[in-house]
Design a protein around this motif. Structure first.
Motif, PDB file in Angstrom:
ATOM      1  N   TRP A 198      22.691  44.941  23.681  1.00  9.86           N
ATOM      2  CA  TRP A 198      21.537  44.194  24.201  1.00  9.86           C
ATOM      3  C   TRP A 198      20.870  43.393  23.080  1.00  9.86           C
ATOM      4  N   GLU A 207      18.164  45.718  28.967  1.00 13.78           N
ATOM      5  CA  GLU A 207      18.532  44.385  28.489  1.00 13.78           C
ATOM      6  C   GLU A 207      17.337  43.438  28.446  1.00 13.78           C
ATOM      7  N   ILE A 220      18.541  52.932  38.962  1.00 10.06           N
ATOM      8  CA  ILE A 220      18.338  52.209  37.701  1.00 10.06           C
ATOM      9  C   ILE A 220      16.893  52.375  37.243  1.00 10.06           C
ATOM     10  N   ASP A 265      18.570  50.449  32.130  1.00  4.64           N
ATOM     11  CA  ASP A 265      18.772  49.021  31.905  1.00  4.64           C
ATOM     12  C   ASP A 265      17.659  48.521  30.977  1.00  4.64           C
ATOM     13  N   ARG A 299      14.474  50.699  34.489  1.00  6.50           N
ATOM     14  CA  ARG A 299      14.419  49.551  33.589  1.00  6.50           C
ATOM     15  C   ARG A 299      13.357  49.743  32.514  1.00  6.50           C
TER      16      ARG A 299
END
Length: 334
Positions: free
Chosen positions: A203, A168, A323, A166, A325
């Motif tokens: 993103w 974003e 996940i 992730d 990040r």
């Protein structure tokens, strides 16, 4: 055995036994390995279901009694890319602490090589970990009956465990930083080998829209330093007003730094550069590379941890725990 249709019949899996016996996969694992945590009647029901279905436990399941060594197949798209080398090293380290063997396969980022690798390794390893661009159907076709853990899968999958990246918020922070520094024309160098825009471009597009920045200044780049240099030339030829560049990965960004120097553009004064991955060698270039950084050690360790859970019948990690990040790490290039 070949079915009447001429195709190989589907291999019975532990999930089939669990459904037939009306128990969880973990209970099947415990019953087949003669654990004491379940009732005798439940254990017998599982054993009866396994016999009726013709279930053959994986080599690993049999090894729980014989103490065989577990072998993991680690599939990497390109070991020349330091990002994948860092992830592979982390997975190897995590597997080594468990006494496992790991066989590493490089698919050269080619779909046909990927499928060929799957066909070869599925019967030779106890689980498969890595990067795959093929469909879930193709993965299931070759890996039936053994655990599969995907890394960095861009699209959702309901059939396999997947370590999701992730980025974003990290990309949003990168665009915010560039806008705050006064950049109004920000280009992106995306991965040229994709049929569709990458998730990293998505993103970037979302972040650019949030700050009123034109998200259409995009050029495809081969995942190499040379590819980054060539893509920068193409971007500046089409959009000479660009003063900042976000790249699909750090390898491309390194090529941008080199080409900017050749063009006589000072970084970050004339051209700000932010990569993605956070590779260790990014700190060794001049100026040190700014990047939306990932914890590659966590990527590799999480994948091996999930494999261990799937092999031993322990409850696997849920999607929210799988996940990794990415966060903006500023160097001297932006």
């Amino acid at each position: 055995m070949v079915s009447s249709s001429g195709t190989e019949p589907r291999k019975v899996t532990i999930h089939d036994v669990a459904r037939s016996a009306g128990v969880s996969r973990q209970t099947v694992s415990r019953a087949l390995n003669d654990k004491d945590e379940i009732e005798a009647s439940t254990k017998q029901r599982v054993l009866d279901a396994a016999r009726e279905l013709g279930y053959r436990p994986s080599r690993f399941a049999r090894g729980l009694v014989r103490q065989d060594t577990t072998t993991i197949g680690l599939v990497i798209p390109d070991l020349r890319n330091p990002f994948f080398t860092e992830v592979a090293a982390a997975a190897l380290e995590a597997a080594r602490t468990r006494g496992w063997h790991v066989v590493v396969y490089d698919t050269a980022d080619r779909a046909e090589e990927e499928l060929g690798t799957l066909q070869v390794i599925a019967s030779q390893v106890d689980a498969v970990v890595g990067y795959f661009s093929c469909s879930d159907d193709e993965l299931e076709r070759f890996t039936r009956g053994i655990p599969v853990v995907l890394i960095g899968r861009e699209h959702d999958t309901a059939r396999f465990s997947s370590i999701r990246i992730d980025g974003e918020e990290g990309v949003h922070a990168a665009v915010a930083h560039l806008v705050a520094a006064g950049h109004e024309r920000i280009g992106m160098l995306d991965h040229v080998g994709r049929a569709e825009p990458s998730i990293r471009r998505q993103w970037f597009t979302t972040a650019a829209a949030a700050y009123g920045v034109d998200a259409g200044l995009v050029v495809g780049a081969d995942q190499s330093a040379d590819g980054g240099g060539a893509a920068l030339d193409a971007l500046l030829t089409a959009h000479p007003e660009v003063t900042a560049v976000f790249t699909f990965n750090d390898i491309i960004a390194i090529g941008v730094l080199r080409e900017a120097r050749r063009l006589g553009r000072s970084v970050p004064q004339d051209l700000a550069v932010i990569g993605f991955d956070g590779l260790q060698f990014g700190a060794l270039v001049e100026p040190p590379l700014s990047s939306v950084a990932l914890d590659t050690r966590k990527l590799g360790a999480l994948a091996i941890d999930q494999v261990a859970r799937l092999l031993t019948g322990v409850d696997p990690l849920g999607a929210d725990d799988l996940i990794v990040r990415a966060e903006l790490r500023l160097g001297g290039s932006a």
